[in-house]
Scaffold this motif. Sequence first.
Motif, PDB file in Angstrom:
ATOM      1  N   SER A   1       0.829  -1.205   0.000  1.00 43.51           N
ATOM      2  CA  SER A   1       0.000   0.000   0.000  1.00 43.51           C
ATOM      3  C   SER A   1       0.865   1.259   0.000  1.00 43.51           C
ATOM      4  CB  SER A   1      -0.912  -0.014   1.229  1.00 43.51           C
ATOM      5  OG  SER A   1      -1.669   1.171   1.316  1.00 43.51           O
ATOM      6  N   MET A   2       1.963   1.205   0.755  1.00 50.67           N
ATOM      7  CA  MET A   2       2.858   2.363   0.826  1.00 50.67           C
ATOM      8  C   MET A   2       3.565   2.588  -0.500  1.00 50.67           C
ATOM      9  SD  MET A   2       4.393   1.713   4.681  1.00 50.67           S
ATOM     10  CE  MET A   2       5.417   3.182   4.727  1.00 50.67           C
TER      11      MET A   2
ATOM     12  N   GLN B   1       2.220   1.783  -3.420  1.00 50.23           N
ATOM     13  CA  GLN B   1       1.169   2.271  -4.311  1.00 50.23           C
ATOM     14  C   GLN B   1       0.893   3.754  -4.115  1.00 50.23           C
ATOM     15  OE1 GLN B   1      -2.554   0.204  -3.864  1.00 50.23           O
ATOM     16  NE2 GLN B   1      -3.218   0.707  -5.925  1.00 50.23           N
ATOM     17  N   THR B   2       1.002   4.214  -2.890  1.00 46.67           N
ATOM     18  CA  THR B   2       0.750   5.626  -2.610  1.00 46.67           C
ATOM     19  C   THR B   2       2.002   6.482  -2.712  1.00 46.67           C
ATOM     20  OG1 THR B   2       1.037   5.197  -0.226  1.00 46.67           O
ATOM     21  CG2 THR B   2      -1.201   5.125  -1.111  1.00 46.67           C
TER      22      THR B   2
END
Length: 431
Positions: free
Chosen positions: A418-419, A421-422
């Motif tokens: 997630s990190m 992706q962001t």
Amino acid sequence: MTTQFARPAGGSDRPRRLSAAEATRDSINMGPTVVVPPKHLMAPSDASEIATALEAARNQLDAPAPPGTPPTPPETTVTDKYAFAFDIDGVLIRGGRPIPEAVEAMKMLNGQNEHGIKVPYIFLTNGGGKSEAERCVQLSKQMEMEISPGQFICGHTPMREMAEKYGTVLVVGGEGEKCRHVAEGYGFRDVVTPGDIIKDNQDTTPFRKLTADEYKNSRARNFAEVKIEAIFVFADSRDWASDQQIILDLLMSKGGYLGTRSENFDEGPPVYFSHNDVVWSAGHDLTRIGMGALRVSLEAMFKAVTGKDLKTTAFGKPQIGTFQFATRLLQQWRKESHGIDAPPETVYFVGDTPESDIRGTNEYNEHADNSWYSILVQTGVYQKGTKPRFEPKATVDTVLDAVKHGIEREYKKQLRASMVQTGILTECFDL
């Protein structure tokens, strides 16, 4: 031919719920079933969704539905990213009783964890001599939780795929007639036991006489006219001397006919073992010898008598067939539950025996399409403070620690993904 379940009326594949107090082999074999402790019979427990979905998936493997538009996967709270697979003896159960941490581990997988997710799980055991249905009833009572036969893969489960290859087979091991019933349930057409052979000629085993019940349950045959095409050791032998005598007679026979002798001792039927564990964890403080020891003994005796090497085949762990079957089951489950025709990305296998559990997981992981991650617990065969012959990815005290380790590892993987992706991280690396 394999046993195929009848589909419930109306085309539904939803398994029946059957009380563990009343479940029998015959009632379970009537169709897809989830075995339920009586206290959960009226209201499904947290384990119901996983047990039901895996039973339906197993039914699809055994008896695929006719071609057509696949149904829309139902809404589910069970993750599709990873799964757990457990050995039973020494991991969940010891001496017929549940290991206390095992009960908590199952609760955690069924949603009682800080992330609020459910994780699918199956059971891979080398223990044999009972059908998957019987093992299901037994474990449901021991753990007091909902479990389905579809979650079980025994050492002899892959043997069902050999039922069409052989006609008359000798099945060895286990209690009473149970192994015969298991083999017949797998679709083997003509199943012979050592008791049948002794009943036909009591001089076959000079030091063993059949009990009244054994004589009654054994089937009368004229083995001078019977060609035995293969030998399957389904479970641990209850009488090594007589079972090995009969197996040796067949191995040295001319084409599988008892009472004959091959000139070169190379015409006998093949021998298959449901697993190769030399030792296993029971109720005793020390490990007990198992089927692998019988295999070694048989090979040594054949060499001593004939001067030749005996080649035998073993299923179960660490053999690849067991892990392949497990992968097919989990892939079918994921396809039906999530619409993804691929196995979960990671399967955490928790075992207590380095020589079978850990070795098999590591070797299969080397060429599997997904990741198999080995975790060794210290509640069974493996003893704390010793160096295992085959190194696991992780070593923990109990199965509860194993489940915590896997869930936390997956949480960290998803967090890092997630990190990335962001844009907080520039690279997502494996843990």
